[in-house]
Design an enzyme around this catalytic site. Structure first.
Site, PDB file in Angstrom:
ATOM      1  N   LYS A 173      15.303 -29.147  78.666  1.00  6.17           N
ATOM      2  CA  LYS A 173      14.268 -30.046  79.202  1.00  6.17           C
ATOM      3  C   LYS A 173      13.279 -30.453  78.105  1.00  6.17           C
ATOM      4  CE  LYS A 173      12.971 -27.045  82.321  1.00  6.17           C
ATOM      5  NZ  LYS A 173      13.998 -26.020  82.082  1.00  6.17           N
ATOM      6  N   ASP A 199       5.571 -31.860  80.339  1.00  8.22           N
ATOM      7  CA  ASP A 199       6.495 -30.709  80.299  1.00  8.22           C
ATOM      8  C   ASP A 199       5.963 -29.635  81.255  1.00  8.22           C
ATOM      9  OD1 ASP A 199       8.593 -29.093  79.551  1.00  8.22           O
ATOM     10  OD2 ASP A 199       7.893 -28.686  77.524  1.00  8.22           O
ATOM     11  N   GLU A 200       6.806 -28.742  81.710  1.00  3.08           N
ATOM     12  CA  GLU A 200       6.402 -27.641  82.605  1.00  3.08           C
ATOM     13  C   GLU A 200       5.610 -28.168  83.808  1.00  3.08           C
ATOM     14  OE1 GLU A 200       7.350 -24.549  81.855  1.00  3.08           O
ATOM     15  OE2 GLU A 200       7.535 -24.427  79.662  1.00  3.08           O
TER      16      GLU A 200
HETATM   17  N1  LIG Z   1      22.700 -30.346  73.521  1.00  2.00           N
HETATM   18  C1  LIG Z   1      22.283 -29.264  72.870  1.00  2.00           C
HETATM   19  N2  LIG Z   1      22.959 -28.790  71.807  1.00  2.00           N
HETATM   20  C2  LIG Z   1      22.560 -27.686  71.147  1.00  2.00           C
HETATM   21  N3  LIG Z   1      21.484 -26.968  71.461  1.00  2.00           N
HETATM   22  C3  LIG Z   1      20.747 -27.377  72.504  1.00  2.00           C
HETATM   23  C4  LIG Z   1      21.095 -28.533  73.260  1.00  2.00           C
HETATM   24  N4  LIG Z   1      20.176 -28.679  74.225  1.00  2.00           N
HETATM   25  C5  LIG Z   1      19.294 -27.670  74.089  1.00  2.00           C
HETATM   26  N5  LIG Z   1      19.617 -26.887  73.050  1.00  2.00           N
HETATM   27  C6  LIG Z   1      18.901 -25.674  72.599  1.00  2.00           C
HETATM   28  O1  LIG Z   1      18.806 -24.791  73.705  1.00  2.00           O
HETATM   29  C7  LIG Z   1      17.559 -24.115  73.715  1.00  2.00           C
HETATM   30  C8  LIG Z   1      16.816 -24.377  75.004  1.00  2.00           C
HETATM   31  O2  LIG Z   1      16.365 -25.721  75.047  1.00  2.00           O
HETATM   32  P1  LIG Z   1      14.929 -26.098  75.627  1.00  2.00           P
HETATM   33  O3  LIG Z   1      13.923 -25.160  75.103  1.00  2.00           O
HETATM   34  O4  LIG Z   1      14.723 -27.534  75.442  1.00  2.00           O
HETATM   35  O5  LIG Z   1      15.210 -25.758  77.160  1.00  2.00           O
HETATM   36  P2  LIG Z   1      14.211 -25.853  78.380  1.00  2.00           P
HETATM   37  O6  LIG Z   1      15.003 -26.403  79.508  1.00  2.00           O
HETATM   38  O7  LIG Z   1      12.995 -26.570  77.987  1.00  2.00           O
HETATM   39  O8  LIG Z   1      13.920 -24.312  78.631  1.00  2.00           O
HETATM   40  P3  LIG Z   1      12.699 -23.648  79.451  1.00  2.00           P
HETATM   41  O9  LIG Z   1      13.005 -23.872  80.886  1.00  2.00           O
HETATM   42  O10 LIG Z   1      12.755 -22.213  79.095  1.00  2.00           O
HETATM   43  O11 LIG Z   1      11.451 -24.338  79.012  1.00  2.00           O
HETATM   44  C9  LIG Z   1      16.823 -24.613  72.492  1.00  2.00           C
HETATM   45  O12 LIG Z   1      17.037 -23.716  71.434  1.00  2.00           O
HETATM   46  C10 LIG Z   1      17.470 -25.951  72.225  1.00  2.00           C
HETATM   47  O13 LIG Z   1      17.351 -26.328  70.878  1.00  2.00           O
HETATM   48 MG   LIG Z   2      10.968 -25.985  77.953  1.00  2.00          MG
END
Ligand SMILES: Nc1ncnc2c1ncn2[C@@H]1O[C@H](COP(=O)(O)OP(=O)(O)OP(=O)(O)O)[C@@H](O)[C@H]1O
Ligand SMILES: [Mg+2]
Length: 786
Positions: free
Chosen positions: A33, A225-226
């Site tokens: 996200k 975000d969040e």
């Molecule tokens: N398509 C992708 N290819 C490789 N790595 C990815 C990809 N998408 C996300 N990541 C990696 O996965 C991890 C989680 O991504 P991110 O922090 O954006 O998730 P999030 O949904 O925001 O998590 P949270 O709910 O904990 O905030 C990060 O290290 C990010 O770089």
């Molecule tokens: Mg996040």
């Protein structure tokens, strides 16, 4: 840009390139996200959207900074600079400064932190002669905060019989009066508290349509975000600003909503689709962060919540190791287990300290963990707790600085008017406060015009008051030309603060001096950093703004290579290869205070989900059979959350039976050093691998503990005081003797040359390289090394 877009999967790409209209990305932890938001902003800019028109709201300043850096690496730093990006509080504080006079505030208004608010509330309760046991200032503050976050002004309060009745029922009929006094005093001091930053923004946007229009046109694109953790006040701001163009993109995970206790409203995310027309909804399902075991385990827990949106989270990552569940006898034992496995993992897998995080439900739990880490010489850093800027000596310096910018600032003034002591007594201050209220002026103005007032003070005191006014005014003159570092250096000397702290030769005094030095270093850094930013000057005003809105999360300059310790609340959005979740016990996590209703329990479960999903490679869940809480050893049961994880993802590692029959180990459960035995640095390391792993017995651990005859507090009682009672983990009286070599975490290694006193009063004279120190064993953090 194409190169970057190819780093997204198809599900992520769709919301990234969808620029116009309202949209929401609802997805589980680690599904990208935050990555989508970041790439989306870069994409928008690559399509020619002016960064001035983009507003991105994040949960911490650190998150904003990281996002900005990432975007800068894609589109170039000079463009990224112009983005409006930050927390709600920091962005709207900036806007409020620009528009302050419309609301009757000076543009240099002070931002009161919770300490300032608490002091003011305490004073008001005292002045109103109310019973401070009924009107507990923290409760009063949180009441006021909740009114503000629901946009209930003082006037609205008095028009709302239900609220008045609720407070009267809670034996606080004067709540409204306190609220009124608090608001008036803040206003008179030219100060806003944290909640005001949101409340006043709402006021600004509703009362002044032209202001609303201005910012609606400015922020044509808004991203949050969040989103699941926005409160009502934040929600309304976002709604108002996005109302004209409706280019609003929010991302969040209802399963990670963990701030209800601070007014966050999960309905904001659940109702988003009703608030805007034609909302595009995107879902991401693939988790990139964690192993299969972790993702599946987290799914199996969150499944137990009734209130949730249906979501799928899966990962293509490896299975990884199973989640290790470890049972310890005591909290000290738990700490040692954590420290020793970190030690092992570092060795076996060539890891850095910064690859590890230890997460707990409450700050108080850090102590036993810290003790164990120190013994192992594992560097760590605690996030949260009292932030650097809230330490006494730092606040003293900052109070002088705040007065320079805003001499009306009552809390700053009360703090330093007689510190260092300059012969202005409390009676005088009280009289000044009464006069200030009477004249409806600030205390500083009353002091400045003391000759024209009827405040009763003798001529000596009058002189001192005027001297103080002159002192502050001389600082103000200097502020017109000096940067914050030069100014602060001058202020700490001229005000007598340095002399005052230097006078006191105790280790605490030394630490205070070091902290002030650190503050000055930080200012120097700040000034240099600001020079790179267009139209920033490194001024005091800029610095204070930065400090007021920094959360402890943000000060990671000396982060280095350290194990991170923090509460789960602070860990939101972060990720670490190895994560320990400690203190998984009923009444602790879930917290005893959050089990009254299903919704409270569900929030605790979401908190656990957040904790578990921080882990990339390996998670450890630990709990202790007994733990010192409130100075007493209490028995505990393992948390229901452990039982809620499908067993196939767990590796239960709880060899207590083996521990019981090993006298060496049971003698060691307090973690104290026993000089007569060689220190078994691997004691807590001993991983008993029974031929057949003891099965985790669901729901029966209390019984298991009884069967095992958990040691009663009596037979566990150490000779001296225990860790928890003494506030430090270390020596009991009988373990230390003249001639021993000991290690102190600040003074280094030294030799015991004399011991005096008994029991908790035992003191030792120790010859360190820096000189001989007399330390109270109860507090000194000593380790016998020879
Ligand atoms: N398509 C992708 N290819 C490789 N790595 C990815 C990809 N998408 C996300 N990541 C990696 O996965 C991890 C989680 O991504 P991110 O922090 O954006 O998730 P999030 O949904 O925001 O998590 P949270 O709910 O904990 O905030 C990060 O290290 C990010 O770089
Ligand atoms: Mg996040």
């Amino acid at each position: 840009m194409e190169k970057y877009l190819s780093q997204l999967n198809d599900a992520q790409l769709a919301p990234t390139i969808q620029i116009d209209g309202p949209m929401i990305v609802i997805a589980g932890a680690g599904s990208g996200k935050t990555r989508v938001l970041t790439f989306r902003i870069a994409y928008m800019m690559s399509k020619g959207i002016d960064p001035f028109n983009i507003l991105a709201l994040t949960f911490t300043n650190k998150a904003a900074r990281e996002m900005k850096e990432r975007i800068a690496s894609i589109v170039g730093a000079s463009e990224a600079k112009n983005l409006w990006m930050g927390t709600f509080h920091s962005v709207f504080a900036k806007i409020l400064r620009i528009e302050a006079d419309r609301l009757g505030y000076p543009s240099n208004f002070t931002i009161y932190d919770t300490q300032d608010s608490d002091r003011l509330i305490r004073d008001i309760i005292k002045e109103m002669n109310l019973d401070k046991d009924i009107y507990k200032y923290k409760q009063v503050r949180s009441r006021i905060s909740s009114y503000k976050n629901s946009l209930i002004t003082v006037r609205a309060y008095f028009q709302n019989p239900e609220l008045i009745e609720a407070d009267t029922m809670a034996r606080r009929p004067k709540m409204g009066e306190i609220y009124k006094a608090y608001v008036e005093r803040c206003f008179k001091a030219g100060a806003m508290d944290f909640d005001d930053l949101l409340l006043k923004t709402n006021e600004l946007l509703t009362r002044f349509p032209e202001v609303l229009a201005k910012y609606q046109n400015r922020f044509k694109y808004i991203l949050v975000d969040e989103y699941q953790d926005t409160n009502h006040s934040q929600y309304l701001i976002v709604r108002a600003l996005s109302d004209k163009f409706q280019n609003i993109c929010v991302v969040g995970d209802d399963a990670q909503s963990i701030y209800a206790f601070r007014g966050a409203n999960i309905n904001n995310i659940l109702n988003f689709q009703k608030d805007y027309l034609d909302v595009k909804v995107f879902r991401l399902e693939q988790n990139y962060r964690s192993t299969k075991n972790i993702v599946n385990a987290a799914n199996s827990v969150i499944d137990k919540n009734q209130t949730k949106l249906d979501k799928v989270v899966w990962t293509a990552n490896d299975d990884g190791g199973k989640i290790v569940v470890h049972r310890s006898l005591t909290d000290a034992d738990e700490g040692r287990y954590v420290a020793s496995t970190i030690f092992d993992n570092k060795m076996n897998h060539q890891l850095q300290n910064s690859d590890f995080a230890i997460l707990y439900r409450t700050n108080a739990q850090s102590r036993s963990i810290e003790d164990a880490l120190r013994k192992r010489d594992i560097p760590y850093r605690i996030y949260g707790g009292l932030s650097f800027y809230q330490r006494k000596e730092i606040k003293d310096v900052l109070s002088y600085l705040r007065l320079i910018i805003n001499p009306k600032d009552e809390e700053a003034l009360k703090r330093v008017i007689n510190f260092p002591p300059r012969g202005i007594g409390q009676t005088t201050v009280d009289r000044l406060m009464v006069a200030a209220n009477g004249y409806n002026r600030s205390i500083f103005e009353v002091m400045k015009n003391i000759d024209k007032t009827d405040v009763k003070v003798n001529s000596g005191t009058k002189r001192k008051l005027l001297d103080f006014v002159t002192l502050i005014e001389s600082f103000q003159v200097m502020n017109q030309t000096a940067d914050v570092f030069e100014l602060a250096e001058y202020v700490t000397k001229t005000s007598g603060l340095i002399r005052e702290f230097n006078k006191d030769g105790t280790p605490e005094g030394v630490t205070r001096m070091e902290n002030i030095e650190e503050l000055l270093n930080g200012m120097k850094d700040f000034v240099e950093g600001q020079r790179e930013i267009a139209d920033a000057t490194g001024s005091l005003a800029e610095f204070l703004e930065d400090v007021a809105l920094s959360t402890d999360m943000d000060n990671d300059k000396d982060d280095g290579n350290k194990v991170a310790l923090m509460t789960i609340h602070l860990a939101k959005g972060l990720e670490f290869p190895y994560v320990y979740i400690v203190g998984l016990e009923e009444d602790l996590f879930p917290s005893a205070m959050s089990m009254n209703t299903r919704s409270e329990l569900e929030e605790e479960r979401r908190l656990f989900y957040v904790a578990l999903t921080r882990a990339e490679k390996q998670a450890y869940l630990t709990y202790a059979l007994s733990r010192y809480r409130w100075g007493k050893l209490v028995d505990s049961e393992p948390s229901r959350f452990i039982e809620e994880i499908d067993e196939e993802y767990l590796e239960i590692e709880t060899p207590i039976e083996e521990r019981r029959i090993n006298p060496m180990l049971s003698a060691d459960i307090f973690g104290d050093v026993m000089p007569d035995q060689p220190r078994r640095t691997d004691a807590n390391n001993v991983r008993f691998k029974p031929a057949k792993r003891p099965k985790f017995q669901k729901g029966t651990t209390k019984k298991a503990a009884e069967k095992y005859q958990a040691p009663t507090p009596k037979n566990l009682k150490p000779v001296g005081k225990s860790n928890a009672e003494t506030g430090s983990a270390n020596l009991f009286d009988n373990n230390i003797a003249v001639g021993n070599t000991v290690k102190h975490n600040r003074f280094g290694t030294g030799e015991i040359i004399k011991i005096e006193g008994t029991g908790p009063d035992t003191k030792a004279e120790i010859k360190f390289q820096v000189g001989v120190k007399k330390l109270l064993l109860r507090f000194a953090k000593l380790e016998v090394v020879g």
